[in-house]
Design a protein around this motif. Structure first.
Motif, PDB file in Angstrom:
ATOM      1  N   ASN A  95       0.715  -1.237  -0.123  1.00  0.00           N
ATOM      2  CA  ASN A  95       0.009   0.030   0.066  1.00  0.00           C
ATOM      3  C   ASN A  95       0.988   1.146   0.121  1.00  0.00           C
ATOM      4  N   GLY A  96       2.213   1.031   0.153  1.00  0.00           N
ATOM      5  CA  GLY A  96       2.956   2.330  -0.007  1.00  0.00           C
ATOM      6  C   GLY A  96       3.427   3.257   1.224  1.00  0.00           C
ATOM      7  N   ILE A  97       2.458   3.009   2.165  1.00  0.00           N
ATOM      8  CA  ILE A  97       2.831   3.745   3.395  1.00  0.00           C
ATOM      9  C   ILE A  97       4.120   3.517   3.929  1.00  0.00           C
ATOM     10  N   LEU A  98       4.652   2.454   4.284  1.00  0.00           N
ATOM     11  CA  LEU A  98       6.047   2.356   4.813  1.00  0.00           C
ATOM     12  C   LEU A  98       7.137   2.197   3.817  1.00  0.00           C
ATOM     13  N   LEU A  99       6.741   2.385   2.806  1.00  0.00           N
ATOM     14  CA  LEU A  99       8.031   1.876   1.479  1.00  0.00           C
ATOM     15  C   LEU A  99       8.828   2.954   1.566  1.00  0.00           C
ATOM     16  N   LYS A 100       8.646   4.185   1.608  1.00  0.00           N
ATOM     17  CA  LYS A 100       9.864   5.302   1.258  1.00  0.00           C
ATOM     18  C   LYS A 100      10.753   5.187   2.350  1.00  0.00           C
ATOM     19  N   ASP A 101      10.521   4.412   3.435  1.00  0.00           N
ATOM     20  CA  ASP A 101      11.768   4.429   4.355  1.00  0.00           C
ATOM     21  C   ASP A 101      12.331   2.950   4.418  1.00  0.00           C
ATOM     22  N   LYS A 102      11.851   2.181   3.479  1.00  0.00           N
ATOM     23  CA  LYS A 102      12.322   0.864   3.253  1.00  0.00           C
ATOM     24  C   LYS A 102      12.948   0.397   1.886  1.00  0.00           C
ATOM     25  N   ILE A 103      12.581   1.181   0.901  1.00  0.00           N
ATOM     26  CA  ILE A 103      12.830   1.159  -0.489  1.00  0.00           C
ATOM     27  C   ILE A 103      14.217   0.782  -0.522  1.00  0.00           C
ATOM     28  N   LYS A 104      15.204   1.440   0.079  1.00  0.00           N
ATOM     29  CA  LYS A 104      16.878   1.430  -0.516  1.00  0.00           C
ATOM     30  C   LYS A 104      17.188   0.135   0.152  1.00  0.00           C
ATOM     31  N   GLU A 105      16.911  -0.478   1.503  1.00  0.00           N
ATOM     32  CA  GLU A 105      17.256  -1.786   1.708  1.00  0.00           C
ATOM     33  C   GLU A 105      16.595  -3.087   0.766  1.00  0.00           C
ATOM     34  N   LEU A 106      15.216  -2.815   0.607  1.00  0.00           N
ATOM     35  CA  LEU A 106      14.937  -3.768  -0.154  1.00  0.00           C
ATOM     36  C   LEU A 106      15.335  -3.957  -1.560  1.00  0.00           C
ATOM     37  N   LYS A 107      15.696  -2.685  -2.074  1.00  0.00           N
ATOM     38  CA  LYS A 107      16.322  -3.070  -3.539  1.00  0.00           C
ATOM     39  C   LYS A 107      17.691  -3.668  -3.409  1.00  0.00           C
ATOM     40  N   GLU A 108      18.414  -3.240  -2.399  1.00  0.00           N
ATOM     41  CA  GLU A 108      19.906  -3.743  -2.293  1.00  0.00           C
ATOM     42  C   GLU A 108      19.499  -5.289  -2.008  1.00  0.00           C
ATOM     43  N   ALA A 109      18.470  -5.745  -1.267  1.00  0.00           N
ATOM     44  CA  ALA A 109      18.289  -7.301  -1.008  1.00  0.00           C
ATOM     45  C   ALA A 109      17.948  -8.030  -2.416  1.00  0.00           C
ATOM     46  N   GLY A 110      17.397  -7.137  -3.335  1.00  0.00           N
ATOM     47  CA  GLY A 110      17.302  -7.984  -4.418  1.00  0.00           C
ATOM     48  C   GLY A 110      15.576  -7.718  -5.120  1.00  0.00           C
ATOM     49  N   LEU A 111      14.969  -6.610  -4.451  1.00  0.00           N
ATOM     50  CA  LEU A 111      13.726  -6.520  -4.918  1.00  0.00           C
ATOM     51  C   LEU A 111      13.733  -5.698  -6.327  1.00  0.00           C
ATOM     52  N   SER A 112      13.080  -6.343  -7.482  1.00  0.00           N
ATOM     53  CA  SER A 112      13.174  -5.823  -8.741  1.00  0.00           C
ATOM     54  C   SER A 112      12.267  -4.561  -9.021  1.00  0.00           C
ATOM     55  N   ARG A 113      11.096  -4.871  -8.393  1.00  0.00           N
ATOM     56  CA  ARG A 113      10.064  -3.600  -8.704  1.00  0.00           C
ATOM     57  C   ARG A 113       8.831  -3.861  -7.571  1.00  0.00           C
ATOM     58  N   VAL A 114       8.090  -2.965  -7.652  1.00  0.00           N
ATOM     59  CA  VAL A 114       7.034  -2.747  -6.763  1.00  0.00           C
ATOM     60  C   VAL A 114       5.653  -2.235  -7.459  1.00  0.00           C
ATOM     61  N   ASN A 115       4.645  -2.779  -6.895  1.00  0.00           N
ATOM     62  CA  ASN A 115       3.122  -2.376  -7.435  1.00  0.00           C
ATOM     63  C   ASN A 115       2.475  -1.518  -6.220  1.00  0.00           C
ATOM     64  N   ILE A 116       2.114  -0.510  -6.430  1.00  0.00           N
ATOM     65  CA  ILE A 116       1.737   0.218  -5.129  1.00  0.00           C
ATOM     66  C   ILE A 116      -0.036   0.377  -5.307  1.00  0.00           C
ATOM     67  N   SER A 117      -0.769   0.080  -4.306  1.00  0.00           N
ATOM     68  CA  SER A 117      -2.189   0.002  -4.394  1.00  0.00           C
ATOM     69  C   SER A 117      -2.609   1.452  -3.988  1.00  0.00           C
TER      70      SER A 117
END
Length: 316
Positions: A95-117
């Motif tokens: 839902n994107g509420i918490l994403l702004k604070d976590k996106i850097k470490e998520l990408k570094e872990a291997g996240l390819s892309r996101v869908n935001i509701s």
């Protein structure tokens, strides 16, 4: 890994929690959800054991969902673990509420892309549909995705006739100047959303509201979306029509819930338990293969056969 209808099953959607930091009206009951005991929920290690089996069977793409996946402790470890197993594409729906604070470490872990509701661009209406959500948090998360080059950004929007239909053009216009894909998903009668089925509006009707949209090729035949574009737009617009136009013939996905239940079709009420067999040391590969062979050919929504399980339990 093929089912009995010749479909190549290569996509696993994993719900890692039924909890959420929002209470969207068509998804979760206002009073919340029953408490689930800790031992009844899968651990990150158990998810990775199951993902490894699916990888062996031919799964190449994993999507992390919820509830809201970012409220789950260990989500970064799950993503990095999937990457180590060899999953080619790791995506997330949030839902994107918490994403702004976590996106850097998520990408570094291997996240390819996101869908935001996101179902409204109006802060009051957004708060109303989510029962208290802050729209600015989501907008900030979209900007954070741009900063860390998570592209294309996909926005999933459920259009409802008496709620956000007047915002249709505003959502489409988001694609003019940004590499954003806005995807309109028809309201499906699942769980809480059954109460709102009178608000249904078909994507066919939506398309008539914007004459400038022209169809573009979608090379991924397993994708449920039909894509369109505004003239000279950087992004595109997708329409996902589970109700008015079935895409079951190309379905390539199965779902795993946070309680370790395997679901062959989003609209089925048949769940296959993997968690207890896994903990008992059974051969879950055989259970998975047998389940794939029983994957239904199509859903029967138009015949009134609805899944009464709420979406937060199934996984978004």
């Amino acid at each position: 890994m093929k089912d009995n209808f010749g479909r190549d099953i290569n996509y696993l959607r994993i719900s890692i929690t039924d909890k959420c930091n929002l209470r969207c009206k068509y998804c979760m009951p206002e009073k919340g959800i029953p408490k689930v005991e800790h031992e009844d929920v899968m651990t990150i290690e158990e998810y990775l054991k199951i993902v490894a089996v699916f990888k062996k069977l031919g799964i190449t793409k994993v999507r992390i969902t919820g509830g809201e996946p970012l409220v789950k402790k260990g989500v970064v470890d799950l993503i990095s673990g999937c990457k180590e197993i060899g999953i080619k594409e790791i995506a997330m729906t949030t839902n994107g509420i918490l994403l702004k604070d976590k996106i850097k470490e998520l990408k570094e872990a291997g996240l390819s892309r996101v869908n935001i509701s996101l179902d409204s661009l109006d802060k009051e209406k957004y708060s109303q549909i989510t029962r208290g959500g802050n729209l600015q948090d989501v907008l900030d998360s979209i900007e954070a995705c741009k900063k860390y080059n998570i592209t294309p950004i996909k926005i999933n929007t459920v259009m409802m006739r008496n709620f956000n239909l007047n915002e249709f053009r505003d959502f489409v216009n988001l694609t003019k100047d940004e590499n954003i894909s806005v995807r309109f998903i028809e309201l499906m009668p699942i769980g809480e959303a059954i109460k709102y089925k009178d608000n249904f509006i078909s994507n066919e009707e939506l398309l008539k509201l914007y004459d400038e949209l022209t169809p573009i090729e979608n090379k991924d035949i397993s994708s449920p979306a039909k894509y369109f574009k505004l003239p000279n737009a950087k992004g595109n617009v997708g329409f996902i029509n589970p109700m008015s136009c079935k895409f079951c013939g190309n379905c390539n996905r199965v779902r795993l819930t946070s309680k370790g239940k395997l679901l062959m079709c989003l609209h089925s009420n048949i769940f296959i338990d993997l968690l207890e067999p896994l903990r008992s040391g059974e051969d879950i590969e055989k259970i998975i293969v047998n389940a794939i062979e029983e994957k239904p050919e199509k859903h029967n929504l138009l015949d009134g056969e609805y899944n009464t399980t709420d979406m937060n339990e199934i996984g978004g």
